[in-house]
Design a protein around this motif. Structure first.
Motif, PDB file in Angstrom:
ATOM      1  N   UNK A 128       0.834  -1.210   0.000  1.00 29.58           N
ATOM      2  CA  UNK A 128       0.000   0.000   0.000  1.00 29.58           C
ATOM      3  C   UNK A 128       0.865   1.255   0.000  1.00 29.58           C
ATOM      4  N   UNK A 129       1.951   1.239   0.779  1.00 31.19           N
ATOM      5  CA  UNK A 129       2.852   2.393   0.814  1.00 31.19           C
ATOM      6  C   UNK A 129       3.500   2.620  -0.550  1.00 31.19           C
ATOM      7  N   UNK A 130       3.860   1.543  -1.233  1.00 30.66           N
ATOM      8  CA  UNK A 130       4.469   1.656  -2.557  1.00 30.66           C
ATOM      9  C   UNK A 130       3.488   2.258  -3.559  1.00 30.66           C
ATOM     10  N   UNK A 131       2.223   1.837  -3.490  1.00 32.55           N
ATOM     11  CA  UNK A 131       1.196   2.389  -4.384  1.00 32.55           C
ATOM     12  C   UNK A 131       0.980   3.877  -4.108  1.00 32.55           C
ATOM     13  N   UNK A 132       0.940   4.275  -2.849  1.00 35.28           N
ATOM     14  CA  UNK A 132       0.748   5.680  -2.519  1.00 35.28           C
ATOM     15  C   UNK A 132       1.897   6.545  -3.063  1.00 35.28           C
ATOM     16  N   UNK A 133       3.093   5.980  -3.043  1.00 28.84           N
ATOM     17  CA  UNK A 133       4.249   6.698  -3.601  1.00 28.84           C
ATOM     18  C   UNK A 133       4.066   6.921  -5.098  1.00 28.84           C
ATOM     19  N   UNK A 134       3.583   5.910  -5.808  1.00 31.35           N
ATOM     20  CA  UNK A 134       3.333   6.041  -7.250  1.00 31.35           C
ATOM     21  C   UNK A 134       2.253   7.081  -7.537  1.00 31.35           C
ATOM     22  N   UNK A 135       1.185   7.053  -6.759  1.00 30.29           N
ATOM     23  CA  UNK A 135       0.091   8.019  -6.951  1.00 30.29           C
ATOM     24  C   UNK A 135       0.591   9.438  -6.679  1.00 30.29           C
ATOM     25  N   UNK A 136       1.368   9.610  -5.616  1.00 31.19           N
ATOM     26  CA  UNK A 136       1.909  10.930  -5.290  1.00 31.19           C
ATOM     27  C   UNK A 136       2.821  11.431  -6.402  1.00 31.19           C
ATOM     28  N   UNK A 137       3.593  10.520  -7.015  1.00 26.28           N
ATOM     29  CA  UNK A 137       4.466  10.911  -8.096  1.00 26.28           C
ATOM     30  C   UNK A 137       3.713  11.393  -9.318  1.00 26.28           C
ATOM     31  N   UNK A 138       2.534  10.833  -9.582  1.00 31.22           N
ATOM     32  CA  UNK A 138       1.722  11.246 -10.721  1.00 31.22           C
ATOM     33  C   UNK A 138       1.062  12.608 -10.478  1.00 31.22           C
ATOM     34  N   UNK A 139       0.910  13.001  -9.219  1.00 31.45           N
ATOM     35  CA  UNK A 139       0.284  14.282  -8.907  1.00 31.45           C
ATOM     36  C   UNK A 139       1.279  15.436  -9.001  1.00 31.45           C
ATOM     37  N   UNK A 140       2.574  15.128  -8.944  1.00 34.77           N
ATOM     38  CA  UNK A 140       3.595  16.183  -8.966  1.00 34.77           C
ATOM     39  C   UNK A 140       3.730  16.805 -10.355  1.00 34.77           C
TER      40      UNK A 140
END
Length: 257
Positions: A245-257
């Motif tokens: 779950x933490x890895x997925x949140x990192x990917x989602x955060x990267x797409x928002x930047x």
């Protein structure tokens, strides 16, 4: 995406009906006197097609990510389909990089990492419910509009599984798996539905994960063909899922930047 094998996760789950469920189709073999029978397999057990499960989950993830201000595609114009490329000609000569939805559920020219199998009911028992079409102008029943509908009753358990190929994403271990697991949690929390007549009380279900098995290329080399299994509710399961779950949140955060 599949030029090499990194790992494969097999998620075993039960789908439990929280209200009557109706999913019909041309393959139905229910009672001959029922107008709308449920879909069954060759052994006459009701099923939820993997395509139906995948469609519901994919649509939910599309809406979720848009709500997070992340650009995703929309069926039928999925990433790298011919129609999508007409709208995004700048993507033709660049490395393939589908949106986060397609990274889990596949896109034009790219196979789906998630392969969802049919979920089969553990019992054959069904119920017959009466229905009638209403004329919207008169607000009365239309003449000759009564019909019978077969449904799987509340409390029925369907068993199935999903295979997820190459679970890492953008350098984050098990991020794809985390995306699928977080989606299932959200689906359950928001009283997820599938099938026919959800606006009339049908189709509320809950997805209950039983275990996750992961096999890697190294497992293959070492002869460990069953990989590592994480049973739901164990400390190992909780730690593994938290990592994903933490890895997925990192990917989602990267797409928002």
């Amino acid at each position: 995406m599949f030029s090499s094998f990194e790992n494969r996760a097999v998620i075993s789950w039960d789908i439990v009906t929280k209200s009557d469920l109706h999913i019909g189709g041309h393959g139905s073999s229910g009672p001959a006197d029922v107008d709308l029978p449920v879909l069954r397999n060759s052994e006459d057990f009701p099923i939820i097609p993997g395509s139906s499960i995948k469609g519901v989950l994919r649509t939910e993830l599309e809406r979720l990510l848009r709500g997070c201000s992340i650009e995703v595609c929309t069926i039928p114009d999925v990433c790298y389909s011919s129609r999508w490329l007409k709208e995004h000609p700048e993507k033709r000569d660049k490395a393939v990089d589908p949106c986060l939805v397609c990274q889990i559920f596949g896109s034009g020219g790219n196979s789906s990492p998630a392969r969802i199998r049919d979920a089969t009911a553990k019992e054959k028992f069904t119920v017959i419910r009466d229905g009638v079409a209403i004329d919207r102008k008169s607000r009365k029943a239309k003449p000759g509009s009564k019909y019978d509908l077969e449904a799987v009753p509340k409390g029925t358990v369907f068993s199935g599984y999903v295979m997820l190929e190459n679970c890492s994403l953008y350098g984050q271990d098990y991020a794809r798996l985390g995306g699928l697991l977080s989606l299932v949690e959200f689906f359950n929390a928001c009283a997820g539905t599938m099938g026919h007549g959800v606006s009339r009380g049908y189709g509320e279900v809950e997805v209950r994960i039983k275990e996750i098995s992961v096999i890697s290329a190294n497992d293959y080399l070492n002869g460990n063909y069953s990989g590592t299994t994480y049973g739901f509710g164990t400390p190992q399961y909780d730690a593994f899922v938290s990592q994903a779950l933490a890895a997925w949140r990192t990917c989602v955060a990267g797409k928002k930047e």
